[in-house]
Design a protein around this motif. Structure first.
Motif, mmCIF file in Angstrom:
data_model
loop_
_atom_site.group_PDB
_atom_site.id
_atom_site.type_symbol
_atom_site.label_atom_id
_atom_site.label_comp_id
_atom_site.label_asym_id
_atom_site.label_seq_id
_atom_site.Cartn_x
_atom_site.Cartn_y
_atom_site.Cartn_z
ATOM 1 N N TRP A 52 0.800 -1.312 -0.022
ATOM 2 C CA TRP A 52 0.030 -0.194 -0.199
ATOM 3 C C TRP A 52 1.075 1.360 0.100
ATOM 4 O O TRP A 52 1.814 1.308 0.664
ATOM 5 N N ALA A 109 -2.673 -3.685 7.457
ATOM 6 C CA ALA A 109 -3.517 -4.406 6.307
ATOM 7 C C ALA A 109 -3.295 -6.012 6.626
ATOM 8 O O ALA A 109 -2.365 -6.472 7.156
ATOM 9 N N LEU A 136 -6.771 -2.351 3.813
ATOM 10 C CA LEU A 136 -5.969 -1.473 4.449
ATOM 11 C C LEU A 136 -6.930 -0.993 5.449
ATOM 12 O O LEU A 136 -7.926 -0.390 5.212
#
Lengths: 113, 115
Positions: free
Chosen positions: A35, A65, A76
């Motif tokens: 992410w 996450a 997330l």
């Protein structure tokens, strides 16, 4: 071909509320998962990554996450959002042995005071 | 330590003109990548350098795009002639070359608008 889906283009939450951004990927095995966050005028910053092991990954800025193999997902989360979290968030995968990242289309997060 | 820098931050050109984007990677990073995001869609890989050599250019859209990394330091991405569909944000990233996966560090991007 590998692909990443972020189904939410825009999300608005109130400051202090919890947050979950969704990410699904398409790949036959388990890729490396990432992410990233992009704040205005800034480059992409890595929040967290998953390669193997514990499926719950902790990142910077209070984000975490969870990798779920059965759902091909890597969502997330943050328990309490701050106004400074307003940004665009990108989920990405990399195939082991290859360096290039494959990104989703991004989710833009707005935070109401 | 300075991060990845890109120049210019914005560029507005007419269709048919030429534009050159520059990326300066983090010092010591032999891997250098170019990505592009078009019209709010996903960020797509363009190509990957290891030092001055092109390791993977499978994402380059067509021969109007030319990437170079002479000397293995900074890189340029030239678009000639530019078309309307080339508008977007061009990101550069760099990473070290070590065993295993190498984290990519991204620059702020160059926003290209072709009119």
């Amino acid at each position: 071909a590998q692909s990443v889906t972020q189904p939410d283009i825009h999300i608005t939450v109130s400051e202090g509320a919890s947050l979950e951004l969704r990410c699904n990927y398409s790949y036959g095995a388990t890729p490396y998962l990432f992410w990233y966050v992009q704040s205005p005028g800034q480059g992409l910053q890595l929040l967290l990554k998953y390669f193997s092991g514990d499926t719950l990954v902790q990142g910077i800025k209070g984000f975490e996450a969870e990798f779920k193999r059965s759902q091909s997902s890597f969502n997330l989360r943050k328990p309490s959002v701050h106004w400074s979290d307003a940004a665009e968030y990108f989920c990405a995968v990399a195939i082991p042995g290859y360096n290039k990242l494959i990104f989703g289309a991004g989710t833009r997060l707005a935070v109401h005071p | 330590e300075a991060g990845v820098t890109q120049f210019p931050s914005h560029s507005v050109i007419e269709k048919g003109q030429t534009v050159t984007l520059r990326c300066d990677p983090i010092s010591g990073h032999d891997n250098l990548y170019w990505y592009r995001r078009v019209m709010g869609k996903e960020i797509k890989f363009l190509l990957h350098f290891v030092k001055e050599s092109k390791q993977d250019e499978s994402g380059m859209p067509n021969n109007r795009f030319l990437a170079e990394r002479t000397g293995g330091t900074y890189s340029t991405l030239k678009v000639q002639p530019a078309e309307l569909e080339d508008s977007g944000v061009y990101f550069c990233a760099s990473s070290q070359v070590v065993p295993g996966y190498n984290e990519q560090f991204f620059g702020p991007g160059t926003r290209l608008t072709v009119l």
